[in-house]
Design a protein around this motif. Structure first.
Motif, short mmCIF file in Angstrom:
data_model
loop_
_atom_site.label_atom_id
_atom_site.label_comp_id
_atom_site.label_asym_id
_atom_site.label_seq_id
_atom_site.Cartn_x
_atom_site.Cartn_y
_atom_site.Cartn_z
N ALA A 193 39.64 7.51 56.09
CA ALA A 193 39.65 8.77 56.69
C ALA A 193 40.91 8.96 57.32
N SER A 194 41.66 7.98 57.64
CA SER A 194 43.21 8.04 58.19
C SER A 194 44.43 8.50 56.90
N ASP A 245 33.91 12.02 51.49
CA ASP A 245 34.51 10.84 50.50
C ASP A 245 34.63 11.02 49.16
N ARG A 277 33.47 -1.07 57.29
CA ARG A 277 33.88 -0.10 58.44
C ARG A 277 35.49 0.12 58.37
N ARG A 278 36.16 -0.92 58.08
CA ARG A 278 37.67 -0.79 58.23
C ARG A 278 38.14 -0.03 56.86
N GLU A 311 36.35 2.32 55.39
CA GLU A 311 36.22 3.58 55.73
C GLU A 311 37.06 4.44 56.73
N THR A 312 37.46 3.67 57.63
CA THR A 312 38.40 3.97 58.47
C THR A 312 39.91 4.37 57.92
N TYR A 356 35.96 3.38 48.36
CA TYR A 356 36.88 3.92 49.25
C TYR A 356 38.28 3.38 49.23
#
Length: 258
Positions: free
Chosen positions: A58-59, A174, A51-52, A54-55, A198
């Motif tokens: 995205a950032s 992605d 999750r981190r 992916e965040t 990622y």
């Protein structure tokens, strides 16, 4: 000694709390409850790492889009500066032409006022027109640094279109921008294929941000040089306009005296 045991809570006797079930105390490090909760801590940590990651990806993608947007604005501002330079140079040429026409008018006025002056002017050859360089007008193209920065940034316009969040397809959210590759060795990435994707995307986005910020720096320095050169043109043009205004008023007084 107190009549209550050490574990006694005096707030438990409040009327408003009567009948309320006790609230269990939870440690922040405990695993989440509910549907979809991981069965063990190791699985929970893997999900949190994904999750981190992916965040973070995205950032960096949002930062990359903002950088391309800023670059597009910089290119538009630079092109406007180039257009403005052309306007200033044409205005300066017009002022020089007006100054030459005014000198010719003053010559004719002097001929009208004096018969002898008109006779002399009849045999006098026509004065050669003063060149723009002699008048202080130097026509020069925009500085090469700004032109090069505009050209380089325009080549990245397709990249901007591909990276803008409003123009990107949902199934490509992605994806890694084409034509970019990170200098980080593949051995430095995790073995998990999803986590590796990622991390590679974050590195590629950071590489693109670095190159984009370098292009923005070139645009900014080019605009600074162009503005300084245009300031010189404006100062020169202001001096010529003031001088022309004085000559026009002097010519008007001579015309009234005829």
């Amino acid at each position: 000694m107190s009549a209550y045991p050490k574990s006694y809570n005096p707030f438990d006797d409040d009327v408003e709390d009567e009948g309320a079930p006790p609230v269990p105390w939870k440690d922040p490090r405990d695993l989440p409850d509910g549907a979809g909760a991981p069965t063990d801590r190791q699985q929970y940590l893997r999900q949190e790492v994904m999750r981190r990651a992916e965040t973070m990806a995205a950032s960096t993608s949002r930062s990359l889009s903002l950088m391309y947007e800023s670059e597009k604005i910089g290119v538009a501002s630079s092109e406007e500066l180039v257009r403005q330079r052309g306007v200033l140079e044409r205005t300066e040429k017009m002022v020089d032409k007006m100054d030459q026409d005014l000198k010719t008018s003053q010559k004719h006025i002097n001929s009208i006022k004096s018969v002898f002056g008109g006779f002399v002017n009849y045999f006098k050859s026509k004065p050669a027109e003063t060149s723009l360089e002699q008048n202080g007008t130097v026509t020069s193209p925009p500085n090469s640094r700004l032109k090069e920065a505009i050209s380089t940034s325009k080549e990245q316009e397709a990249q901007y279109q591909a990276s803008h969040p409003n123009l990107r397809k949902l199934n490509d959210s992605d994806s890694v921008p084409a034509g970019t590759s990170s200098a980080v060795s593949t051995d430095a990435y995790p073995k998990n294929p999803h986590l590796r994707a990622y991390y590679q995307k974050v590195d590629n986005n950071l590489d693109e941000l670095s190159m984009g910020l370098s292009r923005l720096k070139d645009i900014g320095l080019g605009m600074q040089t162009e503005i300084e050169e245009q300031d010189d043109i404006i100062d020169r043009l202001t001096t010529k306009v003031d001088k022309l205004d004085v000559n026009i008023k002097s010519t008007e007084r001579k015309v009234r005296q005829l």
